[in-house]
Design a protein around this motif. Structure first.
Motif, PDB file in Angstrom:
ATOM      1  N   TYR A   1       0.833  -1.194   0.000  1.00  0.00           N
ATOM      2  CA  TYR A   1       0.000   0.000   0.000  1.00  0.00           C
ATOM      3  C   TYR A   1       0.873   1.250   0.000  1.00  0.00           C
ATOM      4  O   TYR A   1       2.022   1.245   0.427  1.00  0.00           O
TER       5      TYR A   1
ATOM      6  N   SER B   1       2.121  -1.196  -5.592  1.00  0.00           N
ATOM      7  CA  SER B   1       1.118  -1.091  -4.533  1.00  0.00           C
ATOM      8  C   SER B   1      -0.283  -1.278  -5.098  1.00  0.00           C
ATOM      9  O   SER B   1      -0.661  -0.640  -6.081  1.00  0.00           O
ATOM     10  N   ASP B   2      -1.055  -2.161  -4.461  1.00  0.00           N
ATOM     11  CA  ASP B   2      -2.415  -2.401  -4.941  1.00  0.00           C
ATOM     12  C   ASP B   2      -3.469  -1.662  -4.133  1.00  0.00           C
ATOM     13  O   ASP B   2      -4.637  -1.618  -4.514  1.00  0.00           O
ATOM     14  N   HIS B   3      -3.072  -1.072  -3.007  1.00  0.00           N
ATOM     15  CA  HIS B   3      -3.952  -0.204  -2.229  1.00  0.00           C
ATOM     16  C   HIS B   3      -3.338   1.190  -2.207  1.00  0.00           C
ATOM     17  O   HIS B   3      -2.212   1.371  -1.742  1.00  0.00           O
TER      18      HIS B   3
ATOM     19  N   TYR C   1      -4.054   5.091  -0.963  1.00  0.00           N
ATOM     20  CA  TYR C   1      -4.865   6.023  -0.169  1.00  0.00           C
ATOM     21  C   TYR C   1      -4.312   7.431  -0.363  1.00  0.00           C
ATOM     22  O   TYR C   1      -3.102   7.640  -0.276  1.00  0.00           O
TER      23      TYR C   1
ATOM     24  N   PHE D   1      -9.270  -3.432   2.530  1.00  0.00           N
ATOM     25  CA  PHE D   1      -9.258  -2.054   2.026  1.00  0.00           C
ATOM     26  C   PHE D   1     -10.521  -1.300   2.423  1.00  0.00           C
ATOM     27  O   PHE D   1     -10.463  -0.170   2.923  1.00  0.00           O
TER      28      PHE D   1
ATOM     29  N   GLU E   1      -3.863  -0.591   8.072  1.00  0.00           N
ATOM     30  CA  GLU E   1      -3.267  -1.488   7.073  1.00  0.00           C
ATOM     31  C   GLU E   1      -2.352  -2.508   7.743  1.00  0.00           C
ATOM     32  O   GLU E   1      -2.354  -3.688   7.387  1.00  0.00           O
TER      33      GLU E   1
ATOM     34  N   LYS F   1      -6.454  -1.893  -9.198  1.00  0.00           N
ATOM     35  CA  LYS F   1      -6.002  -1.343  -7.925  1.00  0.00           C
ATOM     36  C   LYS F   1      -7.182  -0.713  -7.191  1.00  0.00           C
ATOM     37  O   LYS F   1      -8.126  -0.214  -7.803  1.00  0.00           O
ATOM     38  N   LYS F   2      -7.090  -0.720  -5.886  1.00  0.00           N
ATOM     39  CA  LYS F   2      -8.105  -0.056  -5.072  1.00  0.00           C
ATOM     40  C   LYS F   2      -7.548   1.292  -4.625  1.00  0.00           C
ATOM     41  O   LYS F   2      -6.500   1.348  -3.979  1.00  0.00           O
TER      42      LYS F   2
END
Length: 279
Positions: free
Chosen positions: A2, A76-78, A80, A141, A135, A110-111
């Motif tokens: 993340y 990174s798949d998360h 913010y 997520f 996290e 990705k989120k």
């Protein structure tokens, strides 16, 4: 994996930078005809001198959508993103557009979530730390987003300014009013509203009394300090920040108290001697 992207109004500690999860997305500061990037190269002392010597209001420009999109790439798949209050800056709108453009081009593998901090400065920093905490607990997520949004709604930000020169230069305070306030040594105590705009909470004669009022305002809206982290940011006045910390500790026990020096955007608004507090 993340990433937490925080626009440069949010201060990052050395520990946050070293952890590898945080990235500052710089705003651009303008003093007269000079542009200053609010990144690691920012020199607070030089900047404050430029602001003091200029008769014009210093200004800032939010990051472009491309600046946010750049950091959505990678492993990174998360992702913010925490921005200045949408009531104070276009940073939130720019980040939201960057998210839309990224997803149009690359899909939704990705989120990504963009948080309107409804705050500024160390208010943003604390939101970023909350995301990191959740996290690291391994929460999904969607749960990180939900709990962080709840945290934002319960957070409060306060500040006291040593000088009102920036407000005078911007036309928000008349020259006569500024002169009277300076002569009487009046210091307004300001705070964020639930929507993320700024309100005046009161005023005191003298900086020490104003800071004590700010601490009292904090305690009135913080029923569970032992479960919360408090952050104090100062603009070129570390001793004053330590004094505020000591006063807080006389009244309550917080889980942790952080003290950080203001970065560029916060220095522009807090001005020399200003104190910001969020919890």
């Amino acid at each position: 994996m993340y990433k937490i992207l925080v626009d440069s109004c949010g201060e990052l500690s050395e520990e946050m930078r070293a952890g590898g999860h945080f990235v500052n997305i710089p705003l651009i500061l303008r003093v007269d005809n000079e542009e200053i990037v609010d990144d690691e190269s920012f020199d607070q002392k030089t900047f404050l001198a430029k602001v003091a010597s200029s008769s014009n209001e210093p200004k800032s420009a939010c990051p472009s959508p491309d600046a946010y999109m750049k950091w959505m790439e990678g492993e990174s798949d998360h992702i913010y993103i925490v921005t200045l209050s949408s009531k104070l800056s276009g940073s939130y709108a720019s980040a939201s557009l960057g998210k839309e453009l990224y997803e149009e081009e690359y899909g939704d593998a990705k989120k990504i979530h963009v948080f309107d901090s409804r705050s500024a400065s160390i208010g943003e920093s604390l939101i970023g730390l909350k995301i990191e905490e959740l996290e690291e607990e391994g929460l999904p997520f969607e749960e990180v987003v939900s709990q962080t949004q709840d945290y934002i709604e319960k957070q409060h930000t306060f500040f006291v300014l040593e000088t009102l020169e920036t407000l005078r230069k911007s036309g928000r305070l008349s020259g006569l009013a500024a002169t009277i306030i300076k002569a009487l040594n009046i210091k307004p105590v300001m705070g964020s509203t639930e929507e993320g705009s700024i309100q005046k909470l009161g005023q005191e004669r003298g900086m020490t009394r104003a800071l004590m009022k700010m601490v009292r305002c904090l305690m009135e809206v913080t029923p569970d300090p032992q479960n919360r982290v408090l952050a104090i940011a100062h603009c070129n006045c570390p001793e004053r920040a330590q004094m505020v910390k000591a006063q807080v500790e006389k009244l309550a026990h917080f889980k942790k108290i952080l003290i950080l020096d203001t970065a560029g955007v916060s220095s522009m608004y807090a001005n020399d001697g200003g104190i910001i507090m969020a919890g």
